[in-house]
Motif scaffolding. Sequence first.
Motif, mmCIF file in Angstrom:
data_model
loop_
_atom_site.group_PDB
_atom_site.id
_atom_site.type_symbol
_atom_site.label_atom_id
_atom_site.label_comp_id
_atom_site.label_asym_id
_atom_site.label_seq_id
_atom_site.Cartn_x
_atom_site.Cartn_y
_atom_site.Cartn_z
ATOM 1 N N ALA A 16 10.567 -4.149 -6.900
ATOM 2 C CA ALA A 16 9.223 -3.697 -6.526
ATOM 3 C C ALA A 16 8.205 -4.103 -7.591
ATOM 4 O O ALA A 16 7.115 -4.610 -7.275
ATOM 5 C CB ALA A 16 9.210 -2.182 -6.331
ATOM 6 N N PHE A 17 8.539 -3.925 -8.861
ATOM 7 C CA PHE A 17 7.636 -4.285 -9.952
ATOM 8 C C PHE A 17 7.321 -5.778 -9.934
ATOM 9 O O PHE A 17 6.156 -6.183 -9.937
ATOM 10 C CB PHE A 17 8.244 -3.887 -11.295
ATOM 11 C CG PHE A 17 7.457 -4.389 -12.477
ATOM 12 C CD1 PHE A 17 6.278 -3.760 -12.858
ATOM 13 C CD2 PHE A 17 7.874 -5.506 -13.178
ATOM 14 C CE1 PHE A 17 5.542 -4.234 -13.919
ATOM 15 C CE2 PHE A 17 7.137 -5.987 -14.252
ATOM 16 C CZ PHE A 17 5.973 -5.347 -14.628
ATOM 17 N N PHE A 18 8.356 -6.604 -9.905
ATOM 18 C CA PHE A 18 8.123 -8.046 -9.922
ATOM 19 C C PHE A 18 7.492 -8.543 -8.616
ATOM 20 O O PHE A 18 6.720 -9.510 -8.619
ATOM 21 C CB PHE A 18 9.410 -8.809 -10.241
ATOM 22 C CG PHE A 18 9.792 -8.711 -11.687
ATOM 23 C CD1 PHE A 18 9.037 -9.349 -12.661
ATOM 24 C CD2 PHE A 18 10.884 -7.956 -12.086
ATOM 25 C CE1 PHE A 18 9.365 -9.247 -14.000
ATOM 26 C CE2 PHE A 18 11.219 -7.858 -13.421
ATOM 27 C CZ PHE A 18 10.470 -8.499 -14.390
ATOM 28 N N GLY A 19 7.769 -7.880 -7.510
ATOM 29 C CA GLY A 19 7.137 -8.229 -6.245
ATOM 30 C C GLY A 19 5.632 -8.003 -6.300
ATOM 31 O O GLY A 19 4.849 -8.840 -5.830
ATOM 32 N N ILE A 20 5.211 -6.894 -6.898
ATOM 33 C CA ILE A 20 3.780 -6.608 -7.042
ATOM 34 C C ILE A 20 3.126 -7.624 -7.974
ATOM 35 O O ILE A 20 2.051 -8.149 -7.685
ATOM 36 C CB ILE A 20 3.563 -5.164 -7.549
ATOM 37 C CG1 ILE A 20 3.947 -4.175 -6.448
ATOM 38 C CG2 ILE A 20 2.121 -4.945 -7.994
ATOM 39 C CD1 ILE A 20 3.990 -2.731 -6.895
ATOM 40 N N VAL A 21 3.765 -7.928 -9.100
ATOM 41 C CA VAL A 21 3.217 -8.901 -10.053
ATOM 42 C C VAL A 21 3.061 -10.263 -9.392
ATOM 43 O O VAL A 21 2.018 -10.922 -9.517
ATOM 44 C CB VAL A 21 4.106 -8.997 -11.315
ATOM 45 C CG1 VAL A 21 3.709 -10.172 -12.171
ATOM 46 C CG2 VAL A 21 4.044 -7.706 -12.117
ATOM 47 N N ILE A 22 4.064 -10.707 -8.663
ATOM 48 C CA ILE A 22 3.998 -12.013 -7.996
ATOM 49 C C ILE A 22 2.930 -12.013 -6.910
ATOM 50 O O ILE A 22 2.158 -12.978 -6.784
ATOM 51 C CB ILE A 22 5.381 -12.401 -7.436
ATOM 52 C CG1 ILE A 22 6.333 -12.709 -8.603
ATOM 53 C CG2 ILE A 22 5.283 -13.581 -6.480
ATOM 54 C CD1 ILE A 22 7.781 -12.855 -8.203
ATOM 55 N N VAL A 24 0.161 -10.216 -6.757
ATOM 56 C CA VAL A 24 -1.159 -10.250 -7.396
ATOM 57 C C VAL A 24 -1.452 -11.651 -7.928
ATOM 58 O O VAL A 24 -2.559 -12.172 -7.764
ATOM 59 C CB VAL A 24 -1.259 -9.190 -8.511
ATOM 60 C CG1 VAL A 24 -2.505 -9.385 -9.363
ATOM 61 C CG2 VAL A 24 -1.241 -7.786 -7.918
ATOM 62 N N ASN A 25 -0.483 -12.292 -8.572
ATOM 63 C CA ASN A 25 -0.687 -13.641 -9.101
ATOM 64 C C ASN A 25 -0.993 -14.643 -7.993
ATOM 65 O O ASN A 25 -1.880 -15.494 -8.142
ATOM 66 C CB ASN A 25 0.530 -14.101 -9.903
ATOM 67 C CG ASN A 25 0.581 -13.463 -11.278
ATOM 68 O OD1 ASN A 25 -0.419 -13.009 -11.793
ATOM 69 N ND2 ASN A 25 1.765 -13.440 -11.863
ATOM 70 N N VAL A 26 -0.277 -14.573 -6.895
ATOM 71 C CA VAL A 26 -0.519 -15.486 -5.771
ATOM 72 C C VAL A 26 -1.917 -15.242 -5.187
ATOM 73 O O VAL A 26 -2.657 -16.189 -4.923
ATOM 74 C CB VAL A 26 0.577 -15.337 -4.691
ATOM 75 C CG1 VAL A 26 0.186 -16.040 -3.399
ATOM 76 C CG2 VAL A 26 1.901 -15.871 -5.210
ATOM 77 N N THR A 27 -2.296 -13.983 -5.021
ATOM 78 C CA THR A 27 -3.621 -13.647 -4.504
ATOM 79 C C THR A 27 -4.719 -14.202 -5.405
ATOM 80 O O THR A 27 -5.685 -14.813 -4.932
ATOM 81 C CB THR A 27 -3.778 -12.123 -4.362
ATOM 82 O OG1 THR A 27 -2.769 -11.644 -3.477
ATOM 83 C CG2 THR A 27 -5.148 -11.756 -3.818
ATOM 84 N N MET A 28 -4.585 -14.012 -6.706
ATOM 85 C CA MET A 28 -5.597 -14.497 -7.645
ATOM 86 C C MET A 28 -5.650 -16.024 -7.663
ATOM 87 O O MET A 28 -6.736 -16.604 -7.747
ATOM 88 C CB MET A 28 -5.335 -13.956 -9.049
ATOM 89 C CG MET A 28 -5.414 -12.435 -9.146
ATOM 90 S SD MET A 28 -7.013 -11.789 -8.643
ATOM 91 C CE MET A 28 -7.943 -12.128 -10.114
ATOM 92 N N ALA A 29 -4.514 -16.675 -7.573
ATOM 93 C CA ALA A 29 -4.495 -18.142 -7.558
ATOM 94 C C ALA A 29 -5.171 -18.693 -6.307
ATOM 95 O O ALA A 29 -5.938 -19.657 -6.374
ATOM 96 C CB ALA A 29 -3.054 -18.651 -7.656
#
Length: 151
Positions: A16-22, A24-29
């Motif tokens: 869940a933690f790494f899923g949220i981080v990924i 957010v990163n994809v959204t920002m990119a």
Amino acid sequence: MGKPLTGRKVLLIALAFFGIVIAVNVTMAVKAVKTFPGLEVSNSYVASQTFDADRAAQEKLGWVVEPTYDRGVLSLVIRDKGGLPARVATLNALVGRTTMASEDVEPEFSFSGGIFSAPVALAPGAWLIHLDAVAHDGTKFRQRIDLFVDK
């Protein structure tokens, strides 16, 4: 006291933690790529070859640009070293937001009484004017001008 912390729970927490981080990163990119207006110059090395000479010629003109925006009209007052209206042969401008190209406009300026003016609808906020002008002697004048629209 509650249920014990098992290997399965730790795995789910980590996923869940790494899923949220990924996510957010994809959204920002994606947002960064969609709002990037593009390159300033196609080849920076070629542009650098004449940069100093172009800058010196532009500084020799001594032009000062004063932008104003009021009631849907963008006005530019361009003065020479003596404070008189500058002798501008051609004037083009691109007005847009600093971070995205979707609201970019190229106003059609008219000249009257020493003022270049154009009707343009600008929403409140920060704007950037990319001004490209040519003096009567052929000297190119380029400037970026920050403009803040209140209402």
